[in-house]
Scaffold this motif. Structure first.
Motif, PDB file in Angstrom:
ATOM      1  N   TYR A  23      61.815-103.411 -97.477  1.00  0.00           N
ATOM      2  CA  TYR A  23      61.344-102.093 -97.227  1.00  0.00           C
ATOM      3  C   TYR A  23      62.339-100.969 -96.879  1.00  0.00           C
ATOM      4  O   TYR A  23      61.638-100.041 -96.792  1.00  0.00           O
ATOM      5  CB  TYR A  23      60.195-102.289 -96.059  1.00  0.00           C
ATOM      6  N   ARG A  24      63.607-101.357 -97.011  1.00  0.00           N
ATOM      7  CA  ARG A  24      64.631-100.160 -96.510  1.00  0.00           C
ATOM      8  C   ARG A  24      65.105 -99.563 -97.896  1.00  0.00           C
ATOM      9  O   ARG A  24      65.882 -99.564 -98.271  1.00  0.00           O
ATOM     10  CB  ARG A  24      65.687-100.935 -95.876  1.00  0.00           C
ATOM     11  N   ASP A  25      64.284 -98.514 -98.172  1.00  0.00           N
ATOM     12  CA  ASP A  25      64.280 -97.746 -99.267  1.00  0.00           C
ATOM     13  C   ASP A  25      64.396 -96.267 -98.867  1.00  0.00           C
ATOM     14  O   ASP A  25      64.400 -96.166 -97.737  1.00  0.00           O
ATOM     15  CB  ASP A  25      63.446 -98.000-100.336  1.00  0.00           C
ATOM     16  N   TYR A  26      64.265 -95.493 -99.986  1.00  0.00           N
ATOM     17  CA  TYR A  26      64.227 -94.059 -99.661  1.00  0.00           C
ATOM     18  C   TYR A  26      62.931 -93.622 -98.941  1.00  0.00           C
ATOM     19  O   TYR A  26      62.819 -92.335 -98.387  1.00  0.00           O
ATOM     20  CB  TYR A  26      64.227 -93.355-100.932  1.00  0.00           C
ATOM     21  N   CYS A  27      61.998 -94.380 -98.708  1.00  0.00           N
ATOM     22  CA  CYS A  27      60.659 -93.996 -98.035  1.00  0.00           C
ATOM     23  C   CYS A  27      60.722 -94.781 -96.469  1.00  0.00           C
ATOM     24  O   CYS A  27      59.662 -94.524 -95.829  1.00  0.00           O
ATOM     25  CB  CYS A  27      59.627 -94.365 -98.661  1.00  0.00           C
ATOM     26  N   ALA A  28      61.926 -95.232 -96.034  1.00  0.00           N
ATOM     27  CA  ALA A  28      61.711 -96.174 -94.725  1.00  0.00           C
ATOM     28  C   ALA A  28      61.537 -95.225 -93.653  1.00  0.00           C
ATOM     29  O   ALA A  28      60.838 -95.571 -92.675  1.00  0.00           O
ATOM     30  CB  ALA A  28      62.974 -97.004 -94.980  1.00  0.00           C
ATOM     31  N   HIS A  29      62.116 -93.964 -93.828  1.00  0.00           N
ATOM     32  CA  HIS A  29      61.662 -92.919 -92.718  1.00  0.00           C
ATOM     33  C   HIS A  29      60.525 -92.779 -92.408  1.00  0.00           C
ATOM     34  O   HIS A  29      60.140 -92.413 -91.278  1.00  0.00           O
ATOM     35  CB  HIS A  29      62.689 -91.821 -92.929  1.00  0.00           C
ATOM     36  N   LEU A  30      59.634 -92.976 -93.366  1.00  0.00           N
ATOM     37  CA  LEU A  30      58.197 -92.671 -93.262  1.00  0.00           C
ATOM     38  C   LEU A  30      57.469 -94.052 -92.584  1.00  0.00           C
ATOM     39  O   LEU A  30      56.438 -93.909 -92.081  1.00  0.00           O
ATOM     40  CB  LEU A  30      57.466 -92.264 -94.433  1.00  0.00           C
ATOM     41  N   ASN A  35      54.327 -97.838 -89.023  1.00  0.00           N
ATOM     42  CA  ASN A  35      54.257 -99.147 -88.379  1.00  0.00           C
ATOM     43  C   ASN A  35      54.051 -98.749 -86.860  1.00  0.00           C
ATOM     44  O   ASN A  35      53.224 -99.637 -86.246  1.00  0.00           O
ATOM     45  CB  ASN A  35      55.508 -99.607 -88.440  1.00  0.00           C
ATOM     46  N   LYS A  36      54.544 -97.829 -86.117  1.00  0.00           N
ATOM     47  CA  LYS A  36      54.342 -97.565 -84.785  1.00  0.00           C
ATOM     48  C   LYS A  36      52.956 -97.173 -84.241  1.00  0.00           C
ATOM     49  O   LYS A  36      52.317 -97.638 -83.595  1.00  0.00           O
ATOM     50  CB  LYS A  36      55.291 -96.431 -84.270  1.00  0.00           C
ATOM     51  N   CYS A  37      52.294 -96.455 -85.516  1.00  0.00           N
ATOM     52  CA  CYS A  37      50.963 -96.077 -85.391  1.00  0.00           C
ATOM     53  C   CYS A  37      50.128 -97.220 -85.567  1.00  0.00           C
ATOM     54  O   CYS A  37      48.981 -97.347 -84.586  1.00  0.00           O
ATOM     55  CB  CYS A  37      50.556 -94.936 -86.362  1.00  0.00           C
ATOM     56  N   ARG A  38      50.544 -98.044 -86.320  1.00  0.00           N
ATOM     57  CA  ARG A  38      49.573 -99.282 -86.876  1.00  0.00           C
ATOM     58  C   ARG A  38      49.614-100.093 -85.391  1.00  0.00           C
ATOM     59  O   ARG A  38      48.671-100.810 -85.068  1.00  0.00           O
ATOM     60  CB  ARG A  38      50.053 -99.884 -87.870  1.00  0.00           C
ATOM     61  N   GLY A  39      50.698-100.453 -84.810  1.00  0.00           N
ATOM     62  CA  GLY A  39      50.659-101.136 -83.612  1.00  0.00           C
ATOM     63  C   GLY A  39      50.034-100.875 -82.633  1.00  0.00           C
ATOM     64  O   GLY A  39      49.427-101.489 -81.711  1.00  0.00           O
ATOM     65  N   GLU A  40      50.066 -99.334 -82.357  1.00  0.00           N
ATOM     66  CA  GLU A  40      49.589 -98.628 -81.253  1.00  0.00           C
ATOM     67  C   GLU A  40      47.841 -98.737 -81.480  1.00  0.00           C
ATOM     68  O   GLU A  40      46.938 -98.970 -80.347  1.00  0.00           O
ATOM     69  CB  GLU A  40      49.907 -97.376 -81.142  1.00  0.00           C
ATOM     70  N   THR A  41      47.371 -98.776 -82.840  1.00  0.00           N
ATOM     71  CA  THR A  41      46.008 -98.694 -82.933  1.00  0.00           C
ATOM     72  C   THR A  41      45.317-100.211 -83.679  1.00  0.00           C
ATOM     73  O   THR A  41      44.419-100.281 -83.967  1.00  0.00           O
ATOM     74  CB  THR A  41      45.578 -97.542 -84.040  1.00  0.00           C
ATOM     75  N   PHE A  42      46.101-101.223 -83.215  1.00  0.00           N
ATOM     76  CA  PHE A  42      45.679-102.477 -83.668  1.00  0.00           C
ATOM     77  C   PHE A  42      45.275-102.704 -85.240  1.00  0.00           C
ATOM     78  O   PHE A  42      44.267-103.402 -85.573  1.00  0.00           O
ATOM     79  CB  PHE A  42      44.340-102.969 -82.646  1.00  0.00           C
ATOM     80  N   HIS A  53      49.070 -92.308 -96.081  1.00  0.00           N
ATOM     81  CA  HIS A  53      49.165 -91.296 -97.163  1.00  0.00           C
ATOM     82  C   HIS A  53      50.803 -90.711 -97.514  1.00  0.00           C
ATOM     83  O   HIS A  53      51.134 -90.741 -98.799  1.00  0.00           O
ATOM     84  CB  HIS A  53      48.150 -90.197 -97.091  1.00  0.00           C
ATOM     85  N   GLU A  54      51.298 -90.268 -96.530  1.00  0.00           N
ATOM     86  CA  GLU A  54      52.673 -89.695 -96.587  1.00  0.00           C
ATOM     87  C   GLU A  54      53.628 -90.941 -97.127  1.00  0.00           C
ATOM     88  O   GLU A  54      54.554 -90.425 -98.061  1.00  0.00           O
ATOM     89  CB  GLU A  54      53.317 -89.162 -95.292  1.00  0.00           C
ATOM     90  N   TYR A  55      53.326 -91.937 -96.732  1.00  0.00           N
ATOM     91  CA  TYR A  55      54.371 -93.257 -96.974  1.00  0.00           C
ATOM     92  C   TYR A  55      54.132 -93.598 -98.718  1.00  0.00           C
ATOM     93  O   TYR A  55      55.033 -93.754 -99.449  1.00  0.00           O
ATOM     94  CB  TYR A  55      54.133 -94.276 -96.301  1.00  0.00           C
ATOM     95  N   GLU A  56      52.758 -93.669 -98.963  1.00  0.00           N
ATOM     96  CA  GLU A  56      52.539 -94.136-100.220  1.00  0.00           C
ATOM     97  C   GLU A  56      52.771 -93.069-101.258  1.00  0.00           C
ATOM     98  O   GLU A  56      53.181 -93.288-102.299  1.00  0.00           O
ATOM     99  CB  GLU A  56      50.860 -94.392-100.384  1.00  0.00           C
ATOM    100  N   LYS A  57      52.667 -91.592-100.787  1.00  0.00           N
ATOM    101  CA  LYS A  57      52.844 -90.594-101.904  1.00  0.00           C
ATOM    102  C   LYS A  57      54.691 -90.642-102.002  1.00  0.00           C
ATOM    103  O   LYS A  57      54.979 -90.645-103.115  1.00  0.00           O
ATOM    104  CB  LYS A  57      52.587 -89.297-101.109  1.00  0.00           C
ATOM    105  N   CYS A  58      55.330 -90.876-101.092  1.00  0.00           N
ATOM    106  CA  CYS A  58      56.679 -91.093-101.226  1.00  0.00           C
ATOM    107  C   CYS A  58      57.339 -92.164-102.122  1.00  0.00           C
ATOM    108  O   CYS A  58      58.011 -92.258-102.944  1.00  0.00           O
ATOM    109  CB  CYS A  58      57.497 -91.321 -99.725  1.00  0.00           C
ATOM    110  N   GLN A  59      56.271 -93.454-101.944  1.00  0.00           N
ATOM    111  CA  GLN A  59      56.565 -94.379-102.762  1.00  0.00           C
ATOM    112  C   GLN A  59      56.278 -94.202-104.417  1.00  0.00           C
ATOM    113  O   GLN A  59      57.207 -94.589-105.132  1.00  0.00           O
ATOM    114  CB  GLN A  59      55.587 -95.740-102.316  1.00  0.00           C
TER     115      GLN A  59
END
Length: 78
Positions: A23-30, A35-42, A53-59
């Motif tokens: 997953y370390r591509d040009y969109c990894a910064h998103l 992932n942090k948000c996902r971990g905090e919200t289960f 949405h931002e990550y999928e748009k970048c992909q």
């Protein structure tokens, strides 16, 4: 579409965020805040929608850029 975008996250940042190599591509910064948000919200599906949405748009934009480059490379071969 422009040329290949630059990596915005360093390898050290990606390693610290435990982003898998595939997953370390040009969109990894998103992917880091997603992932942090996902971990905090289960991983609740209605949470982190903006980050997802931002990550999928970048992909998607990266996919389109690569397809244009592939088409150009094939045309250059002919």
């Amino acid at each position: 579409m422009a040329d290949a975008p630059e990596m915005k996250a360093t390898q050290q940042e990606l390693k610290k965020a435990r982003i898998p190599i595939e997953y370390r591509d040009y969109c990894a910064h998103l992917l880091i805040p997603l992932n942090k948000c996902r971990g905090e919200t289960f991983y609740l599906p209605w949470k982190c929608e903006n980050e997802r949405h931002e990550y999928e748009k970048c992909q998607y934009d990266d996919y389109k850029r690569r397809m244009v480059a592939l088409k150009k490379a094939k045309e250059d071969e002919e």
